[in-house]
Design a protein around this motif. Sequence first.
Motif, PDB file in Angstrom:
ATOM      1  N   LEU A  60      -2.823 -16.028  -5.903  1.00  0.00           N
ATOM      2  CA  LEU A  60      -2.633 -14.806  -5.359  1.00  0.00           C
ATOM      3  C   LEU A  60      -2.671 -14.836  -3.818  1.00  0.00           C
ATOM      4  CD1 LEU A  60      -4.711 -12.529  -7.774  1.00  0.00           C
ATOM      5  CD2 LEU A  60      -2.069 -12.821  -7.663  1.00  0.00           C
ATOM      6  N   LYS A  61      -3.502 -15.641  -3.404  1.00  0.00           N
ATOM      7  CA  LYS A  61      -3.477 -16.044  -1.775  1.00  0.00           C
ATOM      8  C   LYS A  61      -2.231 -16.675  -1.219  1.00  0.00           C
ATOM      9  CE  LYS A  61      -8.483 -15.850  -1.275  1.00  0.00           C
ATOM     10  NZ  LYS A  61      -9.702 -16.529  -1.073  1.00  0.00           N
ATOM     11  N   THR A  62      -1.550 -17.323  -2.245  1.00  0.00           N
ATOM     12  CA  THR A  62      -0.406 -18.270  -1.765  1.00  0.00           C
ATOM     13  C   THR A  62       0.873 -17.379  -1.863  1.00  0.00           C
ATOM     14  OG1 THR A  62      -0.320 -19.504  -3.994  1.00  0.00           O
ATOM     15  CG2 THR A  62      -1.156 -20.640  -2.327  1.00  0.00           C
ATOM     16  N   GLY A  63       0.756 -16.144  -2.740  1.00  0.00           N
ATOM     17  CA  GLY A  63       1.928 -15.364  -2.673  1.00  0.00           C
ATOM     18  C   GLY A  63       2.376 -15.185  -4.067  1.00  0.00           C
ATOM     19  N   ALA A  64       1.555 -15.729  -4.800  1.00  0.00           N
ATOM     20  CA  ALA A  64       2.128 -15.325  -6.468  1.00  0.00           C
ATOM     21  C   ALA A  64       1.907 -13.968  -6.734  1.00  0.00           C
ATOM     22  CB  ALA A  64       1.337 -16.341  -7.389  1.00  0.00           C
ATOM     23  N   GLN A  65       2.660 -13.340  -7.607  1.00  0.00           N
ATOM     24  CA  GLN A  65       2.600 -11.897  -8.052  1.00  0.00           C
ATOM     25  C   GLN A  65       2.044 -11.970  -9.318  1.00  0.00           C
ATOM     26  OE1 GLN A  65       6.352  -9.809  -7.415  1.00  0.00           O
ATOM     27  NE2 GLN A  65       5.985 -10.035  -4.987  1.00  0.00           N
ATOM     28  N   ALA A  66       1.282 -11.141  -9.679  1.00  0.00           N
ATOM     29  CA  ALA A  66       0.589 -10.936 -11.200  1.00  0.00           C
ATOM     30  C   ALA A  66       1.664 -10.125 -11.887  1.00  0.00           C
ATOM     31  CB  ALA A  66      -0.765 -10.387 -11.357  1.00  0.00           C
ATOM     32  N   SER A  67       1.915  -9.986 -13.148  1.00  0.00           N
ATOM     33  CA  SER A  67       2.612  -9.084 -13.990  1.00  0.00           C
ATOM     34  C   SER A  67       1.863  -7.930 -14.030  1.00  0.00           C
ATOM     35  CB  SER A  67       3.011  -9.697 -15.353  1.00  0.00           C
ATOM     36  OG  SER A  67       1.851 -10.052 -15.990  1.00  0.00           O
ATOM     37  N   ASP A  68       2.212  -6.892 -14.591  1.00  0.00           N
ATOM     38  CA  ASP A  68       1.606  -5.658 -14.871  1.00  0.00           C
ATOM     39  C   ASP A  68       0.383  -5.828 -15.833  1.00  0.00           C
ATOM     40  OD1 ASP A  68       3.110  -4.356 -13.210  1.00  0.00           O
ATOM     41  OD2 ASP A  68       4.405  -3.537 -14.676  1.00  0.00           O
ATOM     42  N   THR A  69       0.519  -6.443 -16.975  1.00  0.00           N
ATOM     43  CA  THR A  69      -0.320  -6.834 -17.851  1.00  0.00           C
ATOM     44  C   THR A  69      -1.543  -7.811 -17.188  1.00  0.00           C
ATOM     45  OG1 THR A  69       1.419  -6.783 -19.574  1.00  0.00           O
ATOM     46  CG2 THR A  69      -0.955  -7.693 -20.210  1.00  0.00           C
ATOM     47  N   VAL A  70      -1.247  -8.642 -16.598  1.00  0.00           N
ATOM     48  CA  VAL A  70      -2.305  -9.667 -15.853  1.00  0.00           C
ATOM     49  C   VAL A  70      -2.964  -8.873 -14.891  1.00  0.00           C
ATOM     50  CG1 VAL A  70      -2.615 -11.679 -14.501  1.00  0.00           C
ATOM     51  CG2 VAL A  70      -1.008 -11.665 -16.424  1.00  0.00           C
ATOM     52  N   LYS A  71      -2.307  -7.994 -14.413  1.00  0.00           N
ATOM     53  CA  LYS A  71      -3.233  -7.207 -12.966  1.00  0.00           C
ATOM     54  C   LYS A  71      -4.132  -6.353 -13.934  1.00  0.00           C
ATOM     55  CE  LYS A  71       0.621  -6.141  -9.853  1.00  0.00           C
ATOM     56  NZ  LYS A  71       1.469  -5.280  -9.108  1.00  0.00           N
ATOM     57  N   ASP A  72      -3.523  -5.597 -15.072  1.00  0.00           N
ATOM     58  CA  ASP A  72      -4.698  -5.025 -15.777  1.00  0.00           C
ATOM     59  C   ASP A  72      -6.037  -5.624 -16.229  1.00  0.00           C
ATOM     60  OD1 ASP A  72      -3.475  -2.632 -15.381  1.00  0.00           O
ATOM     61  OD2 ASP A  72      -2.231  -2.735 -17.369  1.00  0.00           O
ATOM     62  N   LEU A  73      -5.789  -7.000 -16.757  1.00  0.00           N
ATOM     63  CA  LEU A  73      -6.643  -7.973 -17.304  1.00  0.00           C
ATOM     64  C   LEU A  73      -7.621  -8.280 -16.161  1.00  0.00           C
ATOM     65  CD1 LEU A  73      -4.717 -10.043 -19.655  1.00  0.00           C
ATOM     66  CD2 LEU A  73      -6.082  -8.464 -20.359  1.00  0.00           C
ATOM     67  N   LEU A  74      -7.267  -8.507 -14.899  1.00  0.00           N
ATOM     68  CA  LEU A  74      -7.637  -8.923 -13.732  1.00  0.00           C
ATOM     69  C   LEU A  74      -8.600  -7.887 -13.411  1.00  0.00           C
ATOM     70  CD1 LEU A  74      -5.267 -11.215 -11.541  1.00  0.00           C
ATOM     71  CD2 LEU A  74      -7.137 -11.904 -13.002  1.00  0.00           C
ATOM     72  N   ARG A  75      -8.055  -6.650 -13.312  1.00  0.00           N
ATOM     73  CA  ARG A  75      -8.938  -5.455 -13.066  1.00  0.00           C
ATOM     74  C   ARG A  75     -10.089  -5.409 -14.072  1.00  0.00           C
ATOM     75  NH1 ARG A  75      -4.950  -1.566 -13.095  1.00  0.00           N
ATOM     76  NH2 ARG A  75      -3.723  -2.625 -11.589  1.00  0.00           N
ATOM     77  N   LYS A  76      -9.991  -5.548 -15.335  1.00  0.00           N
ATOM     78  CA  LYS A  76     -10.995  -5.536 -16.318  1.00  0.00           C
ATOM     79  C   LYS A  76     -12.029  -6.481 -16.123  1.00  0.00           C
ATOM     80  CE  LYS A  76      -8.252  -3.211 -19.650  1.00  0.00           C
ATOM     81  NZ  LYS A  76      -7.722  -3.299 -21.173  1.00  0.00           N
ATOM     82  N   GLU A  77     -11.402  -7.776 -15.692  1.00  0.00           N
ATOM     83  CA  GLU A  77     -12.417  -9.145 -15.483  1.00  0.00           C
ATOM     84  C   GLU A  77     -13.337  -8.829 -14.250  1.00  0.00           C
ATOM     85  OE1 GLU A  77     -13.804 -12.665 -16.617  1.00  0.00           O
ATOM     86  OE2 GLU A  77     -12.673 -11.466 -17.622  1.00  0.00           O
TER      87      GLU A  77
END
Length: 81
Positions: A60-77
Motif C-alpha cells: 500500500l505504501k508503494t502505491g498498490a491499490q486494494a480492490s473494494d473487497t480487500v479494502k473491506d477485509l482490511l477494515r475488519k482486520e
Amino acid sequence: MSVRLRLQRIGKPKRPYYRVVAIDQRAKRNGQPIEVLGQYDPIAPENKLNLKMDRVEYWLKTGAQASDTVKDLLRKETPAK
C-alpha cells in the motif's frame, strides 16, 4: 505496471476459498501473482482471514491499490482507534 491487492479464487465449486494477492491489475483473476499476502475463507464460522500485515502495508505504501473487497477485509482486520 499498476499493482492491485485483490482476491484470487482457489476453492472448489460451491466451496469458495481465496488468496489475497498483489498482482498486476491487467492480469486475469487467477493469473500469476507477484506475491501471496494471505488467505480468506468466507465459509468458516468466523470468516477466517490470515494476512501478512507487514507486506500488505508495504504494497500500500508503494502505491498498490486494494480492490473494494480487500479494502473491506482490511477494515475488519485492523481495529479502529
